[in-house]
Design a protein around this motif. Structure first.
Motif, PDB file in Angstrom:
ATOM      1  N   THR A 154       0.833  -1.199   0.000  1.00 44.89           N
ATOM      2  CA  THR A 154       0.000   0.000   0.000  1.00 44.89           C
ATOM      3  C   THR A 154       0.869   1.250   0.000  1.00 44.89           C
ATOM      4  OG1 THR A 154      -1.719  -1.162   1.221  1.00 44.89           O
ATOM      5  CG2 THR A 154      -1.794   1.243   1.252  1.00 44.89           C
ATOM      6  N   GLY A 155       0.550   2.195  -0.875  1.00 46.48           N
ATOM      7  CA  GLY A 155       1.294   3.436  -0.957  1.00 46.48           C
ATOM      8  C   GLY A 155       0.777   4.470   0.027  1.00 46.48           C
ATOM      9  N   PRO A 156       1.518   5.561   0.194  1.00 41.45           N
ATOM     10  CA  PRO A 156       1.125   6.575   1.178  1.00 41.45           C
ATOM     11  C   PRO A 156      -0.141   7.333   0.803  1.00 41.45           C
ATOM     12  CG  PRO A 156       3.000   7.329  -0.098  1.00 41.45           C
ATOM     13  CD  PRO A 156       2.786   5.897  -0.470  1.00 41.45           C
ATOM     14  N   ARG A 157      -0.550   7.279  -0.466  1.00 43.96           N
ATOM     15  CA  ARG A 157      -1.751   8.007  -0.906  1.00 43.96           C
ATOM     16  C   ARG A 157      -2.800   7.045  -1.457  1.00 43.96           C
ATOM     17  NH1 ARG A 157      -1.412  12.971   1.466  1.00 43.96           N
ATOM     18  NH2 ARG A 157       0.716  13.767   1.250  1.00 43.96           N
ATOM     19  N   GLU A 194      -4.202  18.023  -6.730  1.00 43.38           N
ATOM     20  CA  GLU A 194      -2.772  17.793  -6.890  1.00 43.38           C
ATOM     21  C   GLU A 194      -2.108  17.782  -5.521  1.00 43.38           C
ATOM     22  OE1 GLU A 194      -1.483  17.001  -9.695  1.00 43.38           O
ATOM     23  OE2 GLU A 194      -3.305  17.380 -10.864  1.00 43.38           O
ATOM     24  N   LEU A 195      -0.854  17.337  -5.501  1.00 43.76           N
ATOM     25  CA  LEU A 195      -0.070  17.257  -4.277  1.00 43.76           C
ATOM     26  C   LEU A 195       1.243  17.998  -4.449  1.00 43.76           C
ATOM     27  CD1 LEU A 195      -0.453  13.444  -3.545  1.00 43.76           C
ATOM     28  CD2 LEU A 195      -1.316  15.262  -2.075  1.00 43.76           C
ATOM     29  N   ALA A 196       1.825  18.413  -3.347  1.00 42.37           N
ATOM     30  CA  ALA A 196       3.214  18.846  -3.393  1.00 42.37           C
ATOM     31  C   ALA A 196       4.092  17.640  -3.708  1.00 42.37           C
ATOM     32  CB  ALA A 196       3.609  19.463  -2.058  1.00 42.37           C
ATOM     33  N   SER A 197       5.268  17.888  -4.265  1.00 39.25           N
ATOM     34  CA  SER A 197       6.167  16.787  -4.597  1.00 39.25           C
ATOM     35  C   SER A 197       6.532  15.984  -3.354  1.00 39.25           C
ATOM     36  CB  SER A 197       7.455  17.326  -5.246  1.00 39.25           C
ATOM     37  OG  SER A 197       7.170  17.853  -6.517  1.00 39.25           O
ATOM     38  N   GLU A 198       6.571  14.666  -3.525  1.00 40.82           N
ATOM     39  CA  GLU A 198       6.936  13.750  -2.448  1.00 40.82           C
ATOM     40  C   GLU A 198       7.987  12.780  -2.958  1.00 40.82           C
ATOM     41  OE1 GLU A 198       2.936  13.346   0.192  1.00 40.82           O
ATOM     42  OE2 GLU A 198       2.969  12.189  -1.666  1.00 40.82           O
ATOM     43  N   PRO A 208      -1.700   9.757 -12.373  1.00 42.12           N
ATOM     44  CA  PRO A 208      -1.930  11.128 -12.817  1.00 42.12           C
ATOM     45  C   PRO A 208      -3.424  11.389 -13.020  1.00 42.12           C
ATOM     46  CG  PRO A 208      -1.038   9.778 -14.593  1.00 42.12           C
ATOM     47  CD  PRO A 208      -1.022   8.926 -13.376  1.00 42.12           C
ATOM     48  N   PRO A 209      -3.794  12.615 -13.384  1.00 44.88           N
ATOM     49  CA  PRO A 209      -5.220  12.947 -13.506  1.00 44.88           C
ATOM     50  C   PRO A 209      -6.002  12.084 -14.490  1.00 44.88           C
ATOM     51  CG  PRO A 209      -3.919  14.944 -13.392  1.00 44.88           C
ATOM     52  CD  PRO A 209      -2.943  13.812 -13.491  1.00 44.88           C
ATOM     53  N   ASP A 210      -5.348  11.487 -15.519  1.00 44.26           N
ATOM     54  CA  ASP A 210      -6.103  10.655 -16.465  1.00 44.26           C
ATOM     55  C   ASP A 210      -6.457   9.278 -15.897  1.00 44.26           C
ATOM     56  OD1 ASP A 210      -3.714   9.253 -16.535  1.00 44.26           O
ATOM     57  OD2 ASP A 210      -3.256   9.698 -18.640  1.00 44.26           O
ATOM     58  N   ASP A 219      15.651   4.954 -13.193  1.00 41.26           N
ATOM     59  CA  ASP A 219      16.074   6.294 -13.587  1.00 41.26           C
ATOM     60  C   ASP A 219      15.019   7.356 -13.287  1.00 41.26           C
ATOM     61  OD1 ASP A 219      18.341   5.081 -14.469  1.00 41.26           O
ATOM     62  OD2 ASP A 219      18.161   5.678 -16.569  1.00 41.26           O
ATOM     63  N   ALA A 220      14.043   7.018 -12.459  1.00 40.48           N
ATOM     64  CA  ALA A 220      12.975   7.956 -12.142  1.00 40.48           C
ATOM     65  C   ALA A 220      13.500   9.110 -11.306  1.00 40.48           C
ATOM     66  CB  ALA A 220      11.867   7.242 -11.377  1.00 40.48           C
ATOM     67  N   PRO A 221      12.790  10.228 -11.299  1.00 40.10           N
ATOM     68  CA  PRO A 221      13.182  11.324 -10.406  1.00 40.10           C
ATOM     69  C   PRO A 221      12.950  10.914  -8.956  1.00 40.10           C
ATOM     70  CG  PRO A 221      11.053  11.771 -11.413  1.00 40.10           C
ATOM     71  CD  PRO A 221      11.594  10.547 -12.099  1.00 40.10           C
ATOM     72  N   VAL A 222      13.530  11.653  -8.057  1.00 44.44           N
ATOM     73  CA  VAL A 222      13.384  11.332  -6.632  1.00 44.44           C
ATOM     74  C   VAL A 222      12.138  11.950  -6.020  1.00 44.44           C
ATOM     75  CG1 VAL A 222      15.819  10.925  -6.231  1.00 44.44           C
ATOM     76  CG2 VAL A 222      14.926  13.243  -6.048  1.00 44.44           C
ATOM     77  N   THR A 223      11.444  12.833  -6.750  1.00 46.73           N
ATOM     78  CA  THR A 223      10.200  13.411  -6.257  1.00 46.73           C
ATOM     79  C   THR A 223       9.180  13.425  -7.383  1.00 46.73           C
ATOM     80  OG1 THR A 223      10.857  15.673  -6.828  1.00 46.73           O
ATOM     81  CG2 THR A 223      11.353  14.915  -4.590  1.00 46.73           C
ATOM     82  N   GLY A 224       7.915  13.475  -6.993  1.00 48.54           N
ATOM     83  CA  GLY A 224       6.832  13.567  -7.970  1.00 48.54           C
ATOM     84  C   GLY A 224       5.609  14.184  -7.323  1.00 48.54           C
ATOM     85  N   GLY A 225       4.719  14.757  -8.136  1.00 45.50           N
ATOM     86  CA  GLY A 225       3.588  15.492  -7.600  1.00 45.50           C
ATOM     87  C   GLY A 225       2.261  14.777  -7.650  1.00 45.50           C
ATOM     88  N   TYR A 226       2.203  13.541  -8.182  1.00 45.85           N
ATOM     89  CA  TYR A 226       0.953  12.799  -8.230  1.00 45.85           C
ATOM     90  C   TYR A 226       0.908  11.797  -7.078  1.00 45.85           C
ATOM     91  CZ  TYR A 226       0.679  14.652 -12.997  1.00 45.85           C
ATOM     92  OH  TYR A 226       0.643  15.486 -14.085  1.00 45.85           O
ATOM     93  N   PRO A 227      -0.279  11.352  -6.691  1.00 45.59           N
ATOM     94  CA  PRO A 227      -0.368  10.425  -5.549  1.00 45.59           C
ATOM     95  C   PRO A 227       0.267   9.068  -5.850  1.00 45.59           C
ATOM     96  CG  PRO A 227      -2.501  10.659  -6.634  1.00 45.59           C
ATOM     97  CD  PRO A 227      -1.609  11.703  -7.227  1.00 45.59           C
ATOM     98  N   VAL A 228       1.084   8.574  -4.911  1.00 47.11           N
ATOM     99  CA  VAL A 228       1.647   7.232  -4.983  1.00 47.11           C
ATOM    100  C   VAL A 228       0.680   6.307  -4.245  1.00 47.11           C
ATOM    101  CG1 VAL A 228       3.569   5.737  -4.334  1.00 47.11           C
ATOM    102  CG2 VAL A 228       4.020   8.061  -5.142  1.00 47.11           C
ATOM    103  N   VAL A 229      -0.051   5.490  -5.000  1.00 51.64           N
ATOM    104  CA  VAL A 229      -1.102   4.666  -4.398  1.00 51.64           C
ATOM    105  C   VAL A 229      -0.608   3.272  -4.036  1.00 51.64           C
ATOM    106  CG1 VAL A 229      -2.887   5.974  -5.591  1.00 51.64           C
ATOM    107  CG2 VAL A 229      -1.987   3.883  -6.636  1.00 51.64           C
ATOM    108  N   ALA A 230       0.554   2.868  -4.578  1.00 51.71           N
ATOM    109  CA  ALA A 230       1.112   1.540  -4.293  1.00 51.71           C
ATOM    110  C   ALA A 230       2.585   1.562  -4.638  1.00 51.71           C
ATOM    111  CB  ALA A 230       0.387   0.453  -5.093  1.00 51.71           C
ATOM    112  N   VAL A 231       3.330   0.561  -4.131  1.00 51.30           N
ATOM    113  CA  VAL A 231       4.749   0.415  -4.427  1.00 51.30           C
ATOM    114  C   VAL A 231       5.026  -1.063  -4.707  1.00 51.30           C
ATOM    115  CG1 VAL A 231       7.115   0.745  -3.617  1.00 51.30           C
ATOM    116  CG2 VAL A 231       5.336   2.344  -2.920  1.00 51.30           C
ATOM    117  N   VAL A 232       5.613  -1.346  -5.868  1.00 51.52           N
ATOM    118  CA  VAL A 232       5.956  -2.722  -6.228  1.00 51.52           C
ATOM    119  C   VAL A 232       7.070  -3.221  -5.310  1.00 51.52           C
ATOM    120  CG1 VAL A 232       6.847  -4.216  -8.078  1.00 51.52           C
ATOM    121  CG2 VAL A 232       5.290  -2.319  -8.626  1.00 51.52           C
ATOM    122  N   LEU A 233       6.939  -4.437  -4.807  1.00 53.47           N
ATOM    123  CA  LEU A 233       7.957  -4.984  -3.923  1.00 53.47           C
ATOM    124  C   LEU A 233       9.283  -5.124  -4.670  1.00 53.47           C
ATOM    125  CD1 LEU A 233       6.097  -7.755  -1.892  1.00 53.47           C
ATOM    126  CD2 LEU A 233       6.224  -5.295  -1.501  1.00 53.47           C
TER     127      LEU A 233
END
Length: 253
Positions: A154-157, A194-198, A208-210, A219-233
């Motif tokens: 489960t992700g933080p959002r 929207e959210l502040a970057s996390e 994202p909104p869609d 190679d992803a950035p270390v922050t993002g502004g959309y909700p993180v709803v889950a995290v792959v193990l």
């Protein structure tokens, strides 16, 4: 501390096995090859090994097997064809690919442009001298295909998407690379706003909104502004590394 992601091999077990087969430290640099099509010529005699996606391989036109140490004589050319399944093949070379360190790493970060540039025809790569053991004496079996179903925590959002990701089927779009994988399928009902970057981790699933999920990779950035709803193990990230556009992907809580 500088806001720079780790980058590095997407299929970490395949990368480590390539190094073990040639007697390297597990962290030695390998080549990550997408959909085959690579040809490399040895300037000196070297020992190499191929892991990850299995593709037709040859040395000077003679077929050779993956998942086993292979000696290339000086002047020999190793060629890789297109794999039947999977996406990324790893080429380990005894001594490791000895490109200069950038922030302590030999990885190429394709999003930030840090590290050595992606390979081009005619490039010459140095091979290091540091090894930890003898090359493996025999071949190992390629791992069996894994179902394209990844486990998620489960992700933080998670509250932004009622019902979560479980029991939903998606398809990998053509917008997929080392940064992340955009998925197509039924849009998720998402809370507006929207959210502040996390902070982000590899495997973070943002919506994202869609309503179509994005799974972030090395190679992803270390922050993002959309909700993180889950995290792959972490143990299931190699499954994502070998997915092609058009492959199905499922999530399991």
């Amino acid at each position: 501390a500088l806001g720079v992601p780790r980058s590095g091999p997407l299929d970490l077990p395949a990368h480590r096995l390539a190094n073990r087969l040639v007697g390297n430290d597990p962290a030695a640099a390998t080549l990550e090859v997408v959909l085959g099509g690579l040809a490399v010529r040895a300037r000196d005699a070297v020992t190499v090994a191929l892991t990850g996606a299995v593709c037709p391989a040859s040395v000077d036109g003679r077929p050779v097997d993956p998942y086993a140490p292979l000696t290339l004589r000086a002047g020999a050319t190793l060629g890789l064809g297109r794999p039947d399944r999977g996406l990324r093949t790893y080429v380990g070379v005894r001594g490791g690919v000895d490109v200069p360190l950038v922030l302590g790493s030999r990885s190429t970060d394709t999003l930030s442009g840090l590290g050595r540039a992606p390979l081009r025809a005619g490039d010459v790569l140095p091979v290091g001298a540091a090894v930890v053991g003898l090359p493996a004496g025999e071949a190992v079996a390629p791992p069996p295909p894994r179902p394209a179903v990844v486990r998620v925590a489960t992700g933080p959002r998670a509250d932004w998407v009622p019902g979560g990701l479980a029991e939903r089927a998606y398809v990998v779009s053509d917008r997929a690379d080392r940064v992340g994988i955009r998925l197509t399928g039924p849009p998720l009902p998402r809370r507006p706003g929207e959210l502040a970057s996390e902070g982000l981790l590899p495997g973070a699933v943002q919506v994202p909104p869609d309503g179509l999920p994005v799974v972030f990779l090395a190679d992803a950035p270390v922050t993002g502004g959309y909700p993180v709803v889950a995290v792959v193990l972490p143990d299931d990230l190699p499954v994502l590394a070998q997915l092609r556009p058009g492959d199905a992907l499922g999530f399991r809580a």
